[in-house]
Design an enzyme around this catalytic site. Structure first.
Site, mmCIF file in Angstrom:
data_model
loop_
_atom_site.group_PDB
_atom_site.id
_atom_site.type_symbol
_atom_site.label_atom_id
_atom_site.label_comp_id
_atom_site.label_asym_id
_atom_site.label_seq_id
_atom_site.Cartn_x
_atom_site.Cartn_y
_atom_site.Cartn_z
ATOM 1 N N CYS A 1 0.838 -1.186 0.000
ATOM 2 C CA CYS A 1 0.000 0.000 0.000
ATOM 3 C C CYS A 1 0.880 1.246 0.000
ATOM 4 C CB CYS A 1 -0.938 0.108 1.197
ATOM 5 S SG CYS A 1 -2.089 -1.255 1.321
ATOM 6 N N ARG B 1 3.573 -0.309 -5.032
ATOM 7 C CA ARG B 1 3.340 -0.847 -3.688
ATOM 8 C C ARG B 1 2.024 -1.602 -3.582
ATOM 9 N NH1 ARG B 1 6.790 1.883 -0.040
ATOM 10 N NH2 ARG B 1 5.530 1.310 1.747
ATOM 11 N N TRP C 1 -2.755 -2.723 -1.577
ATOM 12 C CA TRP C 1 -2.448 -4.143 -1.733
ATOM 13 C C TRP C 1 -3.264 -4.834 -0.649
ATOM 14 C CZ3 TRP C 1 -0.273 -8.119 1.227
ATOM 15 C CH2 TRP C 1 0.080 -9.265 0.509
ATOM 16 N N ASN D 1 -1.365 2.499 5.692
ATOM 17 C CA ASN D 1 -0.498 1.462 5.139
ATOM 18 C C ASN D 1 0.008 0.633 6.305
ATOM 19 O OD1 ASN D 1 1.556 -0.030 3.864
ATOM 20 N ND2 ASN D 1 3.039 1.604 4.195
ATOM 21 N N GLY D 2 -0.317 -0.657 6.296
ATOM 22 C CA GLY D 2 0.134 -1.520 7.386
ATOM 23 C C GLY D 2 -0.991 -2.431 7.823
ATOM 24 N N GLU E 1 16.285 -18.703 -8.170
ATOM 25 C CA GLU E 1 15.882 -17.384 -8.654
ATOM 26 C C GLU E 1 15.170 -17.507 -10.008
ATOM 27 O OE1 GLU E 1 15.477 -14.671 -7.356
ATOM 28 O OE2 GLU E 1 15.570 -13.153 -8.886
ATOM 29 N N LYS F 1 11.393 -16.186 -10.575
ATOM 30 C CA LYS F 1 11.070 -15.192 -11.620
ATOM 31 C C LYS F 1 9.930 -15.717 -12.490
ATOM 32 C CE LYS F 1 12.483 -12.286 -10.474
ATOM 33 N NZ LYS F 1 13.356 -11.971 -9.372
ATOM 34 N N GLU G 1 6.492 -15.791 -10.566
ATOM 35 C CA GLU G 1 5.834 -14.535 -10.197
ATOM 36 C C GLU G 1 5.312 -13.738 -11.382
ATOM 37 O OE1 GLU G 1 8.123 -11.747 -7.854
ATOM 38 O OE2 GLU G 1 9.945 -12.185 -8.946
ATOM 39 N N HIS H 1 16.412 -37.938 -5.725
ATOM 40 C CA HIS H 1 15.814 -38.309 -4.438
ATOM 41 C C HIS H 1 14.314 -38.021 -4.401
ATOM 42 C CE1 HIS H 1 19.741 -39.267 -2.901
ATOM 43 N NE2 HIS H 1 20.182 -38.084 -3.321
ATOM 44 N N LYS I 1 5.622 -4.533 -4.711
ATOM 45 C CA LYS I 1 7.074 -4.392 -4.726
ATOM 46 C C LYS I 1 7.666 -4.402 -3.330
ATOM 47 C CE LYS I 1 10.949 -3.617 -6.855
ATOM 48 N NZ LYS I 1 11.497 -4.798 -7.540
#
Ligand code: M6R
Length: 635
Positions: free
Chosen positions: A2, A27, A80, A106-107, A510, A514, A517, A533, A630
Site C-alpha cells: 500500500c 506498492r 495491496w 499502510n500496514g 531465482e 522469476k 511470479e 531423491h 514491490k
C-alpha cells in the site's frame, strides 16, 4: 504494501495526489482512492469529497476527471489487499459514519477485531471488511468528546489530539494520514513501523510512503521517526514523538531519486531494468573497485577497520530474491573468504532463531529496505543480543539495500548501498545483481584481510569483476533476442524445473521464482544432485528442465544430472558455455567461459530474460503481477 500520499497547500490537491500515487503504484494496485477537503467560504469548515475505484490507478484517474474532487487538502491511497477483497467498499480512504473524517493507512491494525466489536456495540455500522475502518470511527468518537469539552470550538490541534489518542489504542505496524472536513487547514500524519516521509514545498507539504512520490514535488524532506505524529498546516509542521514531546529536526536533501514512471523505449519496466544491469555493474565497479588501489586490498567499502574485526561467523536474513542473493553471498563468504555463514528466511528467523553465537555479524538484505519480516528479524536479533550482554555477543548489523533512505538505514548502524537506481518492476532483476555485487565486495574484503585466498586469486576475481560490465552488456543483448525466440515454445508449459549446484543453486531458485511470479507457471528450483531423491518422478516430455552448467567443481556432476533428466525425455535447456559436452542440450543458452566464482552474475541473465519473454508471450501484466507488491511491509 500500500502507498499513501497526503497534501496540504494552496494548489488543487487531487492532481498532486494522483501524481504521487503514480509513483507509488508499485506498492499495490488492487484499488486506489483519494479524499479532499474544500473549504466553504460562507461557513466554518469545509466539504469532504471521497473517490474510490477498484483496480489500477487509471480507474481512479478517470473517476476523478469525470466527477472532480475539489480542495487543497487531501489524502490518497493505492492498495495491496490484506483484510477484505479488492472491492470498492474496501478501498481507502475510509470514513466515519458522518463521512467527515477520512483516513488512509499502510500496514495492519492487529487489534482491529476487538476495536470493531466495541464500536459495533456502540452502534457503529461498518461498511468494509478492512482493519483500517476502525480508525476513522475511533477518531470521530474522540472528536465528539473533545468538541463537547471545548463547547464546539474547533481547531486543528483538536484533530491532532484525537489522532494521538487513537494511535495509542492501535496495535500493529502502520502509517496513517487523516483529514477532517471541520478542520480544512489541518493534515495529520502518523507512523509506527511503516515508512512515512514529509516533503517540504513552498507553502505546501506532501507526505508519502516513499521518496519517488516526493521527488517531483520537492527535494527537501523530513523522514518521520517511528512513533511520531505530525500536524501539517499551510503555515508549518508540528512534529511530536510518541510521548507527545515536540520535536525539532532539520530536513534533509533527497538525492538521486529519479521519476520512476518512465519506461523509456522498453515495453515493460522489467525489461528496461534487465537492460540496465551492465550499468549497475559499471557503477559498482567504478565505486568499489577503483583503479589505483593495491592489488592485495582492491575493494573500497564504506566501513572502517573495526567493522571487520574478529568476526567469527555471519548470518544473513532476507526474503524472496534478496534471500537468493544472500545464498550466493553465503557461498562466497564461506568458500572464498572462509567465514562460516548461514542464511535464513527472515520470516522464519524472527520466530525461531538459532541459539546466540559470539562474534557474529548479521546482514539484512532488502532492496526496498522496508520488508517487514526482514526489519523485524533484525530488530529481534539486536534486542536479544543487547539483553544477553557481554562484548562477544554484541549486536553487529549491516544492511544491504537499494534504498539508503529507507527504514533499514535508520535501524542498523552500517549500510551498503547497492546504488542500482529505483526498480519499478515487481520482479527484482537489477537489484539482485546489485546485491550479489555487494557480497562480492564483502567476500573479497574479508578474504584479503584474513588472507584466506592467495594474491593471484584475489587479482583474478578482481579482474573478472572489472570486466563484468562488458560481459553483461553482450550477454543481455544476445539473450534478449534468444529468449524471445525460445519463449514461444514454452508459453503453454505448465511446469518447469530449474537445476543448479554450488554457487549456481541459488540462481536455479531465482530462475524458478522469476518464472512463477510473472508468468504464473509452476516452477521449482532444485539442487541438481537432489533430483534423483524424488523430484525426478515429475520429469517427462512436457516438462522443460533448465540446467545451469557453469565450469567449476561441480561441472561434470551437473552435466550428469542433466543427462539423467534427458533420459526421462525432459526437454533440456542448458545455460552453459558452448562445447562438445553441451551438445546434450535440446537448446543451449550460451554463456561466456568465466570462473565459477563469477558465474552467478552472468547465469542469472538468461533466467530473467526467459521468464520475461514467456510472460510477455502470455500477454501478462509483467510489471504488476497479480497478488504481488514491490515492497512487502506487512508480516
Ligand atoms: O525489498 P526486499 O528485497 O526485501 O523484497 C524481498 C522480496 O519480497 C522480493 O525479493 C520478492 O521476492 C520479489 N518480488 C522477487 O522478484
Amino acid at each position: 504494501m500500500c502507498g499513501i500520499v497526503a497534501v496540504i497547500g494552496s494548489r488543487d490537491a487531487a492532481p498532486l495526489l494522483i501524481e504521487g500515487l503514480k509513483q507509488l503504484e508499485y506498492r499495490g494496485y488492487d484499488s486506489a482512492g483519494l479524499a479532499t477537503v474544500d473549504p466553504r467560504p460562507e461557513s466554518f469548515g469545509g466539504l469532504l469529497t471521497c473517490k474510490r475505484a477498484k483496480g489500477k490507478l487509471v480507474n481512479l484517474m478517470q473517476l476523478v476527471e469525470k466527477e472532480g474532487s475539489p480542495g487543497q487538502l487531501g489524502i490518497g491511497h493505492t492498495r495491496w489487499a490484506t483484510h477484505g477483497k479488492p472491492e470498492v467498499r474496501n478501498a481507502h480512504p475510509h470514513r466515519d459514519s458522518s463521512g467527515g473524517v477520512a483516513v488512509v493507512q499502510n500496514g495492519i491494525i492487529e487489534n482491529y477485531t476487538s476495536l470493531r466489536k466495541q464500536l459495533e456495540l456502540e452502534g457503529i455500522r461498518f461498511t468494509s471488511e478492512t482493519d483500517t475502518e476502525v480508525v476513522p470511527h475511533l477518531i470521530a468518537r474522540e472528536l465528539k468528546s473533545l468538541k463537547k469539552q471545548t463547547k464546539n470550538s474547533i481547531s486543528s490541534s483538536m484533530l491532532l489530539e484525537a489522532v494521538r489518542t487513537v494511535s495509542s489504542q492501535l496495535k500493529g505496524a502502520y502509517a496513517l494520514a487523516v483529514i477532517w472536513e471541520e478542520a480544512p487547514d489541518a493534515l495529520i500524519v502518523a507512523r509506527r513501523h511503516a515508512p512515512l516521509l514529509i516533503g517540504l514545498g513552498e507553502g505546501e507539504f506532501l507526505c508519502a510512503s516513499d521518496t519517488p512520490a516526493l521527488a517531483g514535488f520537492t527535494r527537501t524532506i523530513l523522514p518521520m521517526e517511528d512513533g511520531e505524529v505530525a500536524l501539517l498546516t499551510p503555515l508549518g509542521i508540528e512534529l511530536y514523538d510518541s510521548e507527545g514531546q515536540r520535536q525539532q529536526r532539520s530536513p534533509s536533501l533527497l538525492n538521486g531519486v529519479e521519476n520512476v514512471a518512465n519506461k523509456r523505449h522498453f515495453r515493460h519496466f522489467m525489461l528496461k531494468e534487465i537492460h540496465e544491469q551492465p550499468e549497475t555493474a559499471r557503477l559498482w565497479v567504478d565505486r568499489h573497485l577503483p583503479a589505483g588501489l593495491p592489488a592485495e586490498a582492491p575493494v573500497a567499502l564504506p566501513f572502517d577497520e573495526p567493522f571487520y574485526e574478529d568476526i567469527e561467523r555471519i548470518q544473513i536474513l532476507a526474503c524472496g530474491t534478496s534471500r537468493h542473493a544472500g545464498m550466493v553471498g553465503a557461498y562466497l563468504l564461506e568458500q572464498f573468504a572462509g567465514i562460516p555463514t548461514s542464511v535464513f528466511y527472515a520470516s522464519e528467523f524472527r520466530y525461531s532463531a538459532p541459539p546466540l553465537a559470539p562474534k557474529t555479524l548479521t546482514i539484512g538484505v532488502t532492496q526496498s529496505g522496508e520488508t517487514a519480516d526482514t526489519l523485524a528479524a533484525l530488530a529481534m536479533e539486536d534486542k536479544r543480543r543487547k539483553e544477553h550482554g557481554g562484548s562477544a555477543y554484541a549486536s553487529r548489523q549491516l544492511g544491504i539495500t537499494n534504498r539508503p533512505e529507507s527504514s533499514i538505514a535508520r535501524q542498523v548502524p552500517h549500510i551498503l548501498d547497492i546504488g542500482a537506481g529505483i526498480e519499478v518492476g515487481v520482479a527484482a532483476t537489477k537489484t539482485f545483481l546489485g546485491q550479489l555485487l555487494a557480497f562480492y565486495g564483502l567476500a573479497l574484503t574479508f578474504a584479503t584481510r584474513r588472507r584466506s585466498r592467495s594474491l593471484e586469486e584475489i587479482i583474478s576475481l578482481t579482474r573478472e569483476l572489472r570486466d563484468l560490465p562488458n560481459q553483461l552488456s553482450n550477454l543481455v543483448d544476445e539473450h534478449d533476442q534468444l529468449a524471445e525466440t525460445l519463449a514461444n515454445r514454452f508459453s503453454d508449459t505448465q511446469n518447469m524445473i530449474f537445476l543448479g549446484r554450488g554457487i549456481n543453486y541459488p540462481i536455479a531458485l531465482e530462475g524458478a521464482l522469476k518464472l512463477k511470479e510473472i508468468s504464473y507457471i509452476h516452477a521449482e528450483g532444485y539442487p541438481a544432485g537432489e533430483m534423483k531423491h524424488g523430484p525426478i518422478a515429475l520429469l517427462e516430455r512436457r516438462v522443460p528442465v533448465v540446467s545451469i552448467v557453469m565450469p567449476g567443481v561441480v561441472y561434470e556432476k551437473v552435466l550428469s544430472n542433466a543427462q539423467e533428466a534427458k533420459a526421462r525425455d525432459a526437454q533440456l535447456i542448458g545455460v552453459a558455455p558452448k562445447c562438445l559436452e553441451t551438445e546434450i542440450f535440446d537448446t543451449l543458452m550460451p554463456m561466456p567461459k568465466v570462473s565459477e566464482w563469477i558465474s552467478p552474475l552472468l547465469s542469472v541473465i538468461p533466467m530473467q530474460l526467459l521468464s520475461y519473454h514467456i510472460a510477455a508471450n502470455r500477454g501478462l501484466d509483467i510489471d504488476q503481477p497479480r497478488n504481488l507488491a514491490k515492497s512487502v511491509t506487512v508480516e
